[in-house]
Design a protein around this motif. Sequence first.
Motif, PDB file in Angstrom:
ATOM      1  N   ILE A 213       0.836  -1.201   0.000  1.00 34.84           N
ATOM      2  CA  ILE A 213       0.000   0.000   0.000  1.00 34.84           C
ATOM      3  C   ILE A 213       0.871   1.253   0.000  1.00 34.84           C
ATOM      4  CG2 ILE A 213      -1.682   1.324   1.335  1.00 34.84           C
ATOM      5  CD1 ILE A 213      -2.728  -1.420   2.352  1.00 34.84           C
ATOM      6  N   THR A 217       0.861   3.743  -3.098  1.00 36.53           N
ATOM      7  CA  THR A 217       0.384   5.099  -2.838  1.00 36.53           C
ATOM      8  C   THR A 217       1.396   6.137  -3.309  1.00 36.53           C
ATOM      9  OG1 THR A 217      -0.873   4.322  -0.930  1.00 36.53           O
ATOM     10  CG2 THR A 217      -0.463   6.673  -1.063  1.00 36.53           C
ATOM     11  N   PHE A 232      -3.307   5.818  -7.503  1.00 36.05           N
ATOM     12  CA  PHE A 232      -3.726   4.807  -6.540  1.00 36.05           C
ATOM     13  C   PHE A 232      -4.175   5.460  -5.233  1.00 36.05           C
ATOM     14  CE2 PHE A 232      -3.143   1.734  -3.168  1.00 36.05           C
ATOM     15  CZ  PHE A 232      -3.645   0.559  -3.716  1.00 36.05           C
ATOM     16  N   SER A 233      -3.490   6.519  -4.832  1.00 38.57           N
ATOM     17  CA  SER A 233      -3.837   7.172  -3.571  1.00 38.57           C
ATOM     18  C   SER A 233      -5.273   7.684  -3.590  1.00 38.57           C
ATOM     19  CB  SER A 233      -2.871   8.318  -3.284  1.00 38.57           C
ATOM     20  OG  SER A 233      -2.874   9.251  -4.352  1.00 38.57           O
ATOM     21  N   TRP A 236      -7.524   4.625  -3.356  1.00 33.29           N
ATOM     22  CA  TRP A 236      -7.456   4.006  -2.029  1.00 33.29           C
ATOM     23  C   TRP A 236      -8.274   4.802  -1.003  1.00 33.29           C
ATOM     24  CZ3 TRP A 236      -6.215  -0.611  -0.512  1.00 33.29           C
ATOM     25  CH2 TRP A 236      -5.962  -0.875   0.841  1.00 33.29           C
ATOM     26  N   THR A 237      -8.254   6.120  -1.122  1.00 34.66           N
ATOM     27  CA  THR A 237      -8.968   6.976  -0.169  1.00 34.66           C
ATOM     28  C   THR A 237     -10.329   7.424  -0.678  1.00 34.66           C
ATOM     29  OG1 THR A 237      -7.879   8.952  -1.052  1.00 34.66           O
ATOM     30  CG2 THR A 237      -6.802   7.829   0.795  1.00 34.66           C
ATOM     31  N   LEU A 263      -9.640   0.416  -9.262  1.00 30.62           N
ATOM     32  CA  LEU A 263      -8.867  -0.054  -8.113  1.00 30.62           C
ATOM     33  C   LEU A 263      -8.484  -1.522  -8.298  1.00 30.62           C
ATOM     34  CD1 LEU A 263      -7.651   0.318  -5.309  1.00 30.62           C
ATOM     35  CD2 LEU A 263      -9.887  -0.257  -4.340  1.00 30.62           C
ATOM     36  N   LEU A 267      -4.756  -2.933  -8.292  1.00 31.23           N
ATOM     37  CA  LEU A 267      -4.338  -4.002  -7.380  1.00 31.23           C
ATOM     38  C   LEU A 267      -3.810  -5.210  -8.152  1.00 31.23           C
ATOM     39  CD1 LEU A 267      -7.207  -3.868  -4.723  1.00 31.23           C
ATOM     40  CD2 LEU A 267      -4.822  -3.177  -4.418  1.00 31.23           C
ATOM     41  N   SER A 285      -9.801  -0.679   1.558  1.00 29.97           N
ATOM     42  CA  SER A 285      -9.850   0.620   0.905  1.00 29.97           C
ATOM     43  C   SER A 285     -11.121   1.369   1.258  1.00 29.97           C
ATOM     44  CB  SER A 285      -9.764   0.446  -0.619  1.00 29.97           C
ATOM     45  OG  SER A 285     -11.010  -0.008  -1.131  1.00 29.97           O
TER      46      SER A 285
END
Length: 770
Positions: A213, A217, A232-233, A236-237, A263, A267, A285
């Motif tokens: 992660i 990120t 990705f950040s 993820w958020t 996502l 991944l 996530s």
Amino acid sequence: MNNTATATAAQPAVPAAFIPYRQFVTWRLIQRPGEPKPRKVPFDPKTGLPASVNDPGTWADHATAIAAHAAGGCNGIGFVFTEADPFVFVDLDDCADPATGQWNAQAQAIMAALPGAWEVSQSGKGLHGVGRLLDPAQLADKRRKFNGVEVYPHARFMAIGGGGWHGEPAQDWTATLAGWVPDVEKLGDFPAVDWADAPREGYDGPADDDELIRRATTGKTPLARMGLLAPFSALWTADGTVLGQYWPDESRAFDHSSADLALANALAWWTGCNPARMLRLFMRSALWRDDERKARLAIAKAIADPNRSYFSRTQRLRDDERIGDDLAADAFPEVLTLEQATADLVFIGNGSLVVSRRSKRSRSKADAVNEWAASKHAIDTGKIDKWGAPVIKEVPVIGAWLASRDRRSADVLAWVPGDGEFCRSPERAQAGDRAFNLWTPPTVLQPPDDWMDRVQPFIHHIAYLVPIEAERVRFTQWLAHIVQRPGELPHTAYLMFTPKTGTGRGTLASILTRVLRGYVAANVSADTLFGAYNGRLSMKLLATVDEVREGNSRERWTKAEQLKSKVTEEFRHLNPKYGAQSVEKNCCRWLMFSNHPDALPFDNSDRRIIVIENPSECATADWYARLHDDMNDPAFIASVQHYLATLSLHGFNPHEHAPMSAAKAKALASLVTDAEDAVRQFQREWPGDLAFVSDLHRFVADDAKSEDWCRHEATRAGMRTGERFKVNGRWERVLIVRGQLTPDDLAGGATRPQVRDAVIQARAQFAFGA
């Protein structure tokens, strides 16, 4: 679309068929932090509190909704679709042409296929359509969103635009929608997934979830680097501000389903398509919606392609090979003037080639004529037509250029780094020695002001890989010598070995490949080093070998001789697998890696191979993560370029022989097999000066080794062999184990009895097999 039903500010129009239903709400535009645009939020007309599409108690009749709207405090009224009403709602987003305001072809086709009630949405860019759905079961397994269209039979509210409606929801849309709307995607639509916690072969990413992660990120997948995928950040958020830019949604911050799939794809890259790990991370996530079915569906879709790329050593090596061959060059113009041809083209006599000075790309003369057949040059014929005007004739530009006195010509093509555009041919040929030089210096990036700070990870990584300072200084200067003096080939190549995988030698090679972009034969195989086909070495300054182990191969000593010439040959005869053979100046350095000390065949007389033993412990995961991110940063690559271009070469001698280091001694020791060790033991322990090769063969006691092998190995150990003669009916070859005798001393029949007696006496004193 013309609206036949108008509305006023106090009373927004609705289809008459809606009015009997107690399913009305009001709505407001609410801007939420982090979202790119306001969201339409439903409210209860009776209380002014938020409404829900799943709670009829928060709805009201038409009159109450109209009254609440008239009282102010909301932007409009809305209608909630339920399983109890006969309606179906079709929502078309962003279907108006920004330039003309007209509806696009898809929207017009949908309205024609679904005659019913239609209005313009609140934004003015979309359309709302309502018809009847007399058999809802036919849409039970259909998708709700596809190709910019949304279809909702129930559990959805429509924010009425307020501009008026055209038509009424009188016709049944069931059959049309059932045949047009795609089925809901199911796991069975994709290849069966084995939900085991295991990546695909070759995965080279972090094993720890938290580390993955962190790296994901701070790093980027290939698509994210090109701006084709949200970072990705943000995925993820669940950052609505960012995700809404990629997947906008009229009623929410972003299209959640599209973000879920994005996502899952990210991944897949970072986990090596490990489905169990992807699901585990997905659940951590902020996109997780407590819906495992949807998550598994997104994962199955993301890994459906058996050949999809992922974070793997193979992918990195493939990228390196592409970058190592990536020479930026302008394309030939499609239409050429005589002035352009004169300025840019060169005619090569040997082979009748036409080559561009800018791109260094060549064509045969015949191909050039065909390629620029549309390129014409106007010439004055010197004649006058009947009206007194000069007669102008168009001729092919290539023909005019070939006939021009201003045409540039050369005898042959050459590749001579550091030399001028026109130079002498490195190898004189009958065709002549005036050469057009295909060499173009590597692209040099502008270093940032803080280049010395940025280059530190590169310097520290070399310090980690080459821990002995003297060796590190020489190796770094060897690299700088490539940049500063590309046309001067050193007499040495490098072999680095360590039994530990994952130490980052490949990362070093990847960085150098980007520093010398276009001039690296990245990850060449041992076949390129020793085999017949070596086309990948053409016009390269550096060749890297990712894994080599040829030290104890069957053709060891043949390959040892080949290796000597490969490293320092002045001219390289290129033999590509496909295409014509050629000769070019050899300026290619070798940087080879192995997990074994017996990587290359050489002996203690070797002067070309510098051997370095790398650490047997890996650096920290953070360290590698930073290097992987840095190597894709142009500012970092520019900093490494500048560091090598300005590094002092004081004390560096490109003609110096490779030293006998502890690492090289270790490599040499690993090259001695049991049979070779037996040869040296025989030399030490044989009691006389003379023996027969058959005595050595008997002592080696290896059926795989012939007497010819023993003879060759004895010579390498410093022994000498003489003539053959018969002893007791068997042909024997004399072996001089030690002493001052030479093969010439023992030539002729006169010495044979003494040789035979000396060998017999020594045999009597020697214990074979002891």
